[in-house]
Design a protein around this motif. Structure first.
Motif, PDB file in Angstrom:
ATOM      1  N   GLU A  26       2.585  24.263  39.518  1.00  0.00           N
ATOM      2  CA  GLU A  26       2.393  23.638  38.198  1.00  0.00           C
ATOM      3  C   GLU A  26       3.158  24.400  37.123  1.00  0.00           C
ATOM      4  O   GLU A  26       3.772  23.794  36.232  1.00  0.00           O
ATOM      5  N   HIS A  27       3.142  25.732  37.196  1.00  0.00           N
ATOM      6  CA  HIS A  27       3.885  26.559  36.242  1.00  0.00           C
ATOM      7  C   HIS A  27       5.389  26.300  36.370  1.00  0.00           C
ATOM      8  O   HIS A  27       6.103  26.171  35.361  1.00  0.00           O
ATOM      9  N   THR A  28       5.872  26.231  37.612  1.00  0.00           N
ATOM     10  CA  THR A  28       7.296  25.988  37.847  1.00  0.00           C
ATOM     11  C   THR A  28       7.707  24.638  37.285  1.00  0.00           C
ATOM     12  O   THR A  28       8.726  24.525  36.588  1.00  0.00           O
ATOM     13  N   VAL A  29       6.927  23.616  37.566  1.00  0.00           N
ATOM     14  CA  VAL A  29       7.246  22.268  37.073  1.00  0.00           C
ATOM     15  C   VAL A  29       7.227  22.230  35.549  1.00  0.00           C
ATOM     16  O   VAL A  29       8.116  21.660  34.913  1.00  0.00           O
ATOM     17  N   ALA A  30       6.219  22.842  34.920  1.00  0.00           N
ATOM     18  CA  ALA A  30       6.149  22.865  33.455  1.00  0.00           C
ATOM     19  C   ALA A  30       7.381  23.549  32.867  1.00  0.00           C
ATOM     20  O   ALA A  30       7.937  23.092  31.863  1.00  0.00           O
ATOM     21  N   SER A  31       7.834  24.636  33.493  1.00  0.00           N
ATOM     22  CA  SER A  31       9.036  25.330  33.024  1.00  0.00           C
ATOM     23  C   SER A  31      10.249  24.426  33.144  1.00  0.00           C
ATOM     24  O   SER A  31      11.087  24.359  32.229  1.00  0.00           O
ATOM     25  N   CYS A  32      10.357  23.721  34.258  1.00  0.00           N
ATOM     26  CA  CYS A  32      11.494  22.812  34.464  1.00  0.00           C
ATOM     27  C   CYS A  32      11.487  21.671  33.451  1.00  0.00           C
ATOM     28  O   CYS A  32      12.536  21.298  32.911  1.00  0.00           O
TER      29      CYS A  32
END
Length: 197
Positions: A26-32
């Protein structure tokens, strides 16, 4: 929920490791998803979630739940083959720059990804060095040659502390000076959890 990194699960159990993996993803997707806002309109990335070991339908569902445009399976093979497959698929679909990252990066910031895309305007290859001797990001522009791509993704000692060093050496052998981003720590083992809250 239930799918996670084996090394992490061995230390803390499958369910807690799956919860950690979900938060990291979820953190990775939000950053992307934040990249376009930081790129002053210059960057309009397409985000694809390549999942392992999910099938096509499950990968699509997971991507939709996370707000990602597309999800698909990574497919079989070693890490290098799976990364190369995603890179070549993106180029076939018309991408000019492709950045690959894992979903185990608690320190990832949207600015890291913006920096990677901007670096690919100057260099054919960008790497994000990892504290453990690997890399947390690899990006290539469509100007990268087939021999470079082949050399970068085959014969590497994946999971070892020599991956970054050997990747840079291969790039130099191919006449390419990679752009290097800030060093980051990924989360592989239970001890890594102490550094992430």
């Amino acid at each position: 929920m239930g799918r996670c990194k084996r090394r992490l699960a061995a230390g803390i159990g499958r369910r807690p490791a799956a919860l950690v993996q979900r938060r990291l993803t979820e953190h990775t997707v939000a950053s992307c998803l934040s990249v376009a806002a930081l790129g002053d309109g210059r960057l309009q990335p397409q985000i694809l979630l390549a999942a392992d070991p999910l099938g096509p339908a499950a990968a699509r569902r997971w991507a939709q739940q996370l707000g990602v445009q597309r999800g698909l399976p990574q497919g079989r093979g070693c890490l290098g083959l799976r990364m190369r497959r995603q890179l070549e698929r993106a180029w076939r679909e018309g991408s000019h720059q492709v950045v690959l990252i894992g979903s185990d990066l608690p320190e990832l910031e949207p600015g890291d990804l913006v920096e990677a895309f901007l670096a690919l305007e100057r260099s054919r290859l960008v790497l994000g060095p990892a504290v453990d001797g690997g890399y947390w990001l690899i990006g290539l522009s469509h100007r990268a040659s087939a021999p470079l791509v082949s050399a970068l993704f085959s014969g590497m000692p994946w999971g070892s502390a020599q991956v970054l060093e050997q990747t840079v050496a291969v790039a130099h052998q191919q006449g390419v000076e990679p752009a290097l981003l800030m060093q980051r720590r990924d989360l592989d083992r239970p001890a890594d959890l102490c550094l992430w809250r």
